[in-house]
Scaffold this active site. Structure first.
Site, short mmCIF file in Angstrom:
data_model
loop_
_atom_site.label_atom_id
_atom_site.label_comp_id
_atom_site.label_asym_id
_atom_site.label_seq_id
_atom_site.Cartn_x
_atom_site.Cartn_y
_atom_site.Cartn_z
N GLU A 155 0.86 -1.28 0.00
CA GLU A 155 0.02 -0.11 0.10
C GLU A 155 1.01 1.24 -0.11
O GLU A 155 1.36 1.76 0.99
CB GLU A 155 -1.07 0.21 1.10
CG GLU A 155 -1.82 -1.11 1.43
CD GLU A 155 -3.10 -1.18 0.45
OE1 GLU A 155 -3.24 -0.10 -0.23
OE2 GLU A 155 -3.65 -2.23 0.17
N CYS A 209 -2.31 9.18 2.23
CA CYS A 209 -2.01 8.66 0.84
C CYS A 209 -3.16 8.94 0.11
O CYS A 209 -3.15 9.04 -1.29
CB CYS A 209 -1.77 7.12 1.02
SG CYS A 209 -3.09 6.18 1.76
P1 NAP Z 1 7.90 5.42 5.01
O1 NAP Z 1 8.98 6.26 5.24
O2 NAP Z 1 8.14 4.34 3.87
O3 NAP Z 1 7.81 4.33 6.20
C1 NAP Z 1 6.73 3.63 6.17
C2 NAP Z 1 7.17 2.34 7.32
O4 NAP Z 1 8.48 1.56 6.63
C3 NAP Z 1 7.72 3.00 8.80
O5 NAP Z 1 7.45 2.05 9.90
C4 NAP Z 1 9.35 3.11 8.28
O6 NAP Z 1 9.93 3.02 9.46
C5 NAP Z 1 9.70 1.86 7.56
N1 NAP Z 1 10.79 1.77 6.81
C6 NAP Z 1 11.25 2.92 6.46
N2 NAP Z 1 12.56 2.38 5.79
C7 NAP Z 1 12.49 1.14 5.80
C8 NAP Z 1 13.38 0.11 5.32
N3 NAP Z 1 14.59 0.29 4.62
N4 NAP Z 1 12.95 -1.11 5.35
C9 NAP Z 1 11.87 -1.43 6.30
N5 NAP Z 1 11.05 -0.61 6.53
C10 NAP Z 1 11.39 0.65 6.35
O7 NAP Z 1 6.52 6.16 4.91
P2 NAP Z 1 6.18 7.28 5.74
O8 NAP Z 1 6.78 8.40 5.47
O9 NAP Z 1 6.07 6.52 7.20
O10 NAP Z 1 4.66 7.25 5.34
C11 NAP Z 1 4.16 8.03 4.43
C12 NAP Z 1 3.91 7.32 3.11
O11 NAP Z 1 3.04 6.30 3.42
C13 NAP Z 1 3.30 8.05 1.84
O12 NAP Z 1 3.96 7.80 0.69
C14 NAP Z 1 1.74 7.65 2.02
O13 NAP Z 1 1.17 7.84 0.73
C15 NAP Z 1 2.11 6.23 2.17
N6 NAP Z 1 0.82 5.65 2.74
C16 NAP Z 1 -0.07 4.70 1.84
C17 NAP Z 1 -1.18 4.18 2.13
C18 NAP Z 1 -1.89 3.11 1.26
O14 NAP Z 1 -2.60 2.48 1.84
N7 NAP Z 1 -1.53 3.21 0.09
C19 NAP Z 1 -1.48 4.56 3.28
C20 NAP Z 1 -0.93 5.46 4.42
C21 NAP Z 1 0.27 5.92 3.88
P3 NAP Z 1 10.48 4.42 10.34
O15 NAP Z 1 9.33 5.01 10.97
O16 NAP Z 1 11.64 3.98 11.27
O17 NAP Z 1 11.17 5.08 9.12
#
Ligand code: NAP
Length: 483
Positions: free
Chosen positions: A255, A289
């Site tokens: 997602e 998102c």
């Molecule tokens: P993110 O940086 O991708 O982080 C999401 C999760 O992944 C966090 O728990 C993060 O941990 C972890 N993570 C980061 N780097 C990682 C790695 N190398 N390996 C494994 N896990 C890792 O995203 P975000 O900034 O938190 O969230 C915003 C994004 O989520 C936006 O792009 C939004 O559109 C998307 N989103 C999508 C949906 C959907 O259903 N399509 C819903 C909500 C949000 P840390 O917190 O420690 O960095």
């Protein structure tokens, strides 16, 4: 320390117990509205990730054998507990994430609904029994729990992004390891103790907050006994995780990011379109998102739409999310606000003009005011990149073809919003928009009873609806030879 934060669990949750991280490190969690430290939370290490895998693997066989009704009743009880404690859960979420209390209450209700929905789905896992075409044999199709799962959640909906994975995993009979976002672990840990109280057996759910996502995620995905990853987060991290799943070929649900177009045609009910625009843009401060990222409005109504949207967004109160009457809380972090500032500056440098908002609110807290940008040129980055803040760029289109071309001109494909009263156009566009979801005359598509998810760079897999549980089930079949 605030009493609710004081009472909330702050340790890792492994094999049914809250425990310190190996060697005891912890990290701080801050309130983005006051910039004050709320508390320290245990900082998961790779050894803890291995402990979590062992617990999940050990619990898997018994959990898969647990009667579906029993699994469903645990979820139903968890829904009741969330509903009873909604106010406390909402306040904790507002403190660690920033969104207004109204937003947090709405998220708690939405999040809890996934438990109620999947409580009902647990007992509807089906299969089929058919006669083979040649007549002799029989085919018995069954569905079985995928096995231990890794669930990674983002900070923007700290509870709902968890419950829409945990709910179907519990219903399907999978054990799991949850890696919450570093910025918002307290909500997930509060949910964890509630699930334990609802009767979830030890080892079924393990929760690993950490300052280093890769430190805890790599050992989990590197273990071939873990059979599935469900990830909600950015497209960039999603791509990396797809690579990490390749060696063990784990199943995946992704997602990812969005860049939702919001289309308003001349025949639309403009009052409804403005109301829908406020919802689609400002839900969760725009940190969603499915937030409308760009507004494409038919030329004849663009000025009127922009004027009304400006009036609505300009009248909203910005402040700490716990204060009465606040609609717009702070953004989650300074980095998040800097990104919004950068995208607005890029648009205004290229000729866009802010009709309300448009500059940072100085002082404590990462506040940014609701902003409308008019005359946004096609080259502006804000039309292509996810803004993740309360900024509404408005641009125009000539006709339906132009509208569809602009709407689909993105690598993302999560959701699109469409306002028109013309049924034929609604169907044409509903089918022509390349997104997993379309909001027709509504600014809200999230619904636990519907399949949420995207296409293209917004990912694959569905959460919620009848489809949600399928992500956690393997289809198998038994070929029966009859003489
Ligand atoms: P993110 O940086 O991708 O982080 C999401 C999760 O992944 C966090 O728990 C993060 O941990 C972890 N993570 C980061 N780097 C990682 C790695 N190398 N390996 C494994 N896990 C890792 O995203 P975000 O900034 O938190 O969230 C915003 C994004 O989520 C936006 O792009 C939004 O559109 C998307 N989103 C999508 C949906 C959907 O259903 N399509 C819903 C909500 C949000 P840390 O917190 O420690 O960095």
């Amino acid at each position: 320390m605030n009493a609710l934060i004081e009472q909330a669990p702050k340790q890792l949750y492994l094999d049914g117990r809250f425990v310190d991280a190996t060697d005891g490190p912890s990290f701080g969690v801050d309130d983005p509205g006051s910039e004050q430290r709320l508390c320290d939370v245990a900082d998961g290490q790779s050894a803890d990730a291995q402990r979590a895998v062992e617990a999940a693997v050990r619990a898997q066989p018994d959990w898969a054998r647990t009667p579906p009704r029993q699994r469903g009743e645990i979820l139903r009880r968890a829904w009741e507990l969330m509903t009873e404690r909604a106010e406390d859960l909402a306040a904790v979420m507002t403190m660690e994430m920033g969104k207004s209390l109204t937003e947090s209450r709405a998220e708690v209700a939405y999040a809890a609904e996934f438990f109620r929905w999947f409580a009902e789905e647990a007992v509807r896992i089906d299969g089929r029994y058919t006669r083979s075409p040649a007549g002799g044999g029989r085919t018995i199709v069954t569905k079985q729990a995928v096995g231990p799962c890794l669930l990674i959640t983002p900070w923007n909906f700290p509870l709902a992004m968890g419950t829409r994975k945990i709910g179907p995993a519990v219903a399907a009979g999978c054990t799991m390891i949850v890696k919450p976002a570093q910025l918002t672990p307290i909500s997930m840990l509060s949910l964890t103790s509630l699930l334990a109280e609802a009767g979830l057996p030890p080892g079924v759910l393990n929760v690993l907050p950490s300052t280093s996502a890769s430190r805890v995620v790599e050992p989990v995905l590197g273990d071939e006994r873990v059979r599935k990853l469900s990830f909600t987060g950015s497209t960039e991290v999603g791509r990396e995780l797809v690579r990490q799943c390749a060696p063990n070929l784990q199943r995946m649900s992704m997602e990812l990011g969005g860049n939702a177009p919001f289309l308003v045609f001349s025949d639309a009910d403009l009052d409804a379109a403005v109301r829908g625009a406020v919802t689609a843009k400002l839900r969760n401060n725009g940190e969603s998102c499915v937030a409308a990222n760009r507004f494409h409005v038919a030329e004849p109504v663009a000025e009127e739409f922009t004027r009304r949207l400006t009036e609505e967004l300009g009248s909203l109160r910005v402040g700490h999310g716990l204060e009465d009457g606040v609609s717009v809380g702070p953004l989650v972090s300074i980095e998040q606000r800097d990104k919004v500032v950068e995208l607005v500056a890029d648009a205004t440098d290229r000729g866009a003009r802010a009709t309300t908002g448009g500059s940072t609110i100085e002082g404590t807290g990462f506040f940014y005011p609701p902003t409308v940008l008019a005359d946004v040129p096609p080259q502006a980055r804000i039309l292509r990149e996810e803004v993740f803040g309360p900024v509404a760029p408005v641009t125009t289109f000539r006709d339906e073809e132009d509208a569809l071309r602009q709407a689909n001109d993105t690598e993302f494909g999560l959701v699109a919003y469409l306002y028109t009263r013309d049924l034929e156009r609604a169907v044409r566009l509903g089918e022509g928009l390349r997104t997993g979801m379309v909001g027709l005359n509504t600014g809200l598509v999230s619904n636990p009873a519907a399949p949420f998810g995207g296409v293209k760079a917004s990912g694959f897999g569905r959460e919620g609806g009848a489809e949600g549980i399928e992500e956690y089930l393997d289809t198998r079949y038994l070929a029966v030879a009859l003489s």
